[in-house]
Design an enzyme around this catalytic site. Sequence first.
Site, PDB file in Angstrom:
ATOM      1  CE  LYS A  13      -3.086 -10.566   1.612  1.00 31.30           C
ATOM      2  NZ  LYS A  13      -2.626  -9.328   2.258  1.00 31.30           N
ATOM      3  NE  ARG A  88      -8.539  -6.401  -0.066  1.00 30.27           N
ATOM      4  CZ  ARG A  88      -7.397  -6.788  -0.627  1.00 30.27           C
ATOM      5  NH1 ARG A  88      -7.294  -7.961  -1.177  1.00 30.27           N
ATOM      6  NH2 ARG A  88      -6.366  -5.992  -0.611  1.00 30.27           N
ATOM      7  NE  ARG A 127       3.762  -3.329  -2.054  1.00 23.69           N
ATOM      8  CZ  ARG A 127       2.670  -4.015  -1.727  1.00 23.69           C
ATOM      9  NH1 ARG A 127       2.751  -5.288  -1.395  1.00 23.69           N
ATOM     10  NH2 ARG A 127       1.499  -3.434  -1.691  1.00 23.69           N
ATOM     11  NE  ARG A 133       0.225  -2.425  -5.187  1.00 19.15           N
ATOM     12  CZ  ARG A 133      -0.308  -3.392  -4.453  1.00 19.15           C
ATOM     13  NH1 ARG A 133       0.261  -4.571  -4.402  1.00 19.15           N
ATOM     14  NH2 ARG A 133      -1.399  -3.166  -3.762  1.00 19.15           N
TER      15      ARG A 133
END
Length: 191
Positions: A13, A88, A127, A133
Site C-alpha cells: 500500500k 481500518r 522488511r 521497524r
Amino acid sequence: MNVLLLGPQGAGKGTQATRIAAEYGLPHVSTGDMLRAAIAAGGELGRRVKPYLDAGELVPDELIVELIRERLAHPDASNGFVLDGFPRTMAQADALDAMLREIGRELDVVFELQLADEVAHERLLARALDEGRSDDTPEAISRRLAHYHAKTEPLVGHYRAKGNLVGIHADRSINEVFAEIQAALDQVGVR
Ligand code: ADP
C-alpha cells in the site's frame, strides 16, 4: 481525485500510494507515517500512541479520526488525496463517509491490494531486516494481520456495495501492480 488503498500489511500500500501521489500530484496521507512521525517528534501524541504501534494494536478510533480530520483540512488536500492505512475499522469508515459528505466529496476509487497471509508474512519479515521497524517482529506481524482480517477486511464489502472497489492482485512486481492501478485510475478519468 480521492483514492483509498486497502489491503493487508505487506501488500505494498505504502509503495503504491507513493507512486500514485507522485504521478497524479496528490498528497500521500498515511496514518502509520503520521503516527511514526509523532513518535519521532517526541511530543504528547507520540507518547500516547507508541505502545499501540509497538504491540501491533490499533490506535483508538477517536484519536485517528481527529488526526485525519485535521490532515484532510490542509490546503494540499483540497484537490484530493491518497489514503493509506485509514480507515481500518468500520467506525473509521463511517467517520470518513461523514467527513467527505460534509465537504461534498467522495472516494473515486478504492483499491483492494490482495495478498495471501503467507506471502504477507514473508514480505514483512524481509522488511524487518531492511528497515528495522519496531512492529515488524513475528508477534506484532501476526497481531496486525489478525486485526486486518477481523476489523479492516469487512470494509471491502462496505466499499464494494458503494460500487467503487477495484481488486488488484498484489503478488506481482511493483511495476505490474502500478500499471493496473494506473489503468483503473485513467478509466475513472478524473485526472
Ligand atoms: P502496517 O499496515 O504495516 O501495520 P501502518 O504504518 O499502516 O503499518 O500502521 C502501523 C501502526 O500504526 C498500526 O499497527 C497501528 O498501531 C497504527 N495505525 C495506523 N493507522 C491506523 C488506523 N487507521 N487506526 C488505528 N491504528 C492505526
